[in-house]
Write an enzyme that holds these catalytic residues in place. Structure first.
Site, PDB file in Angstrom:
ATOM      1  CG  ASP A 136      66.918  22.366  49.173  1.00 36.53           C
ATOM      2  OD1 ASP A 136      67.367  21.927  50.250  1.00 36.53           O
ATOM      3  OD2 ASP A 136      66.756  21.651  48.182  1.00 36.53           O
ATOM      4  CG  ASP A 152      62.983  15.104  48.641  1.00 37.07           C
ATOM      5  OD1 ASP A 152      62.366  14.496  49.522  1.00 37.07           O
ATOM      6  OD2 ASP A 152      63.006  14.745  47.446  1.00 37.07           O
ATOM      7  CG  ASP A 190      65.340  19.960  44.826  1.00 33.13           C
ATOM      8  OD1 ASP A 190      65.541  18.801  44.435  1.00 33.13           O
ATOM      9  OD2 ASP A 190      65.430  20.305  46.018  1.00 33.13           O
TER      10      ASP A 190
END
Length: 220
Positions: free
Chosen positions: A170, A10, A8
């Site tokens: 995240d 961001d 991922d």
């Protein structure tokens, strides 16, 4: 052959919330509305730009009108695509990517960030050459947590036939995507997650990128 590792963006490799915050507040200022706090902007990240703008509108009591959403989204994306100056990589993230690439891992990116802003920030941070494939939030008809973007990234890396693969993210969105795709999930705990780490059922939870490199490098 080394496994494929899809990341991922961001909240995982980069902290882009300050630029998202600035873009959102530029749009709100033009509408004569009060700005968001940085904490609010961080809380809106994860499901792509359209959902970010939807949450921004709700926070300012704006009606859920499709025409208004489309207009504010277009303005938001104008600021967002150029908004790279405040974005920073997380400590050790770039070094980990370079180490994994040098060790022969096949690296990919699967993000809900639109493809244009993704390419802009990768170029700004000189990360473009590290990834064998980049899948943005508007690259396919569906985006995370649907597993289709992750499957697409893995196929582009040649890891769609049962070869070893991992997804690093995240958030709850990333965890749901990885589990739906049947791919082991590594959780970076310093990003934009809202739930307890254990509730995301990660194969690895880490706050130091050297731990991720060590874990991925273990014989399997």
């Amino acid at each position: 052959m080394r496994p494929a590792v899809v990341f991922d963006l961001d909240g995982t490799l980069i902290d882009s919330a300050p630029d998202l915050h600035a873009a959102a507040n530029a749009v709100l200022k033009a509408e004569g509305l009060a700005p968001l706090t940085l904490a609010q902007a961080r809380g809106f990240v994860g499901n792509g730009a359209p959902v970010f703008v939807q949450r921004m509108m709700a926070a300012r009591g704006l009606p859920e009108a499709p025409e208004l959403h489309a207009r504010l989204l277009a303005r938001f994306l104008e600021h967002y695509e150029a908004g790279v100056q405040l974005t920073r990589p997380y400590p050790g993230a770039i070094e980990a990517l370079r180490s994994l690439q040098a060790a022969g891992f096949r690296l990919g990116l699967c993000t809900n960030k639109p493809f244009g802003p993704t390419q802009a920030v990768l170029a700004h941070l000189k990360l473009s050459g590290l990834f064998g494939t980049v899948v943005g939030g508007d690259s396919l008809p569906r985006r995370k947590p649907d597993p289709a973007p992750l499957h697409h990234a893995l196929a582009a890396l040649g890891a769609d036939g049962g070869a070893a693969a991992f997804f690093v993210g995240d958030s709850e969105v990333d965890a749901e995507c990885a589990h739906a795709a049947g791919v082991p999930f590594a959780l970076f705990t310093e990003g934009y997650r809202k739930s307890p780490a254990e509730s995301l059922r990660p194969a690895l939870a880490f706050d130091d990128y050297t731990a991720l490199v060590s874990w991925l490098s273990q014989p399997r």
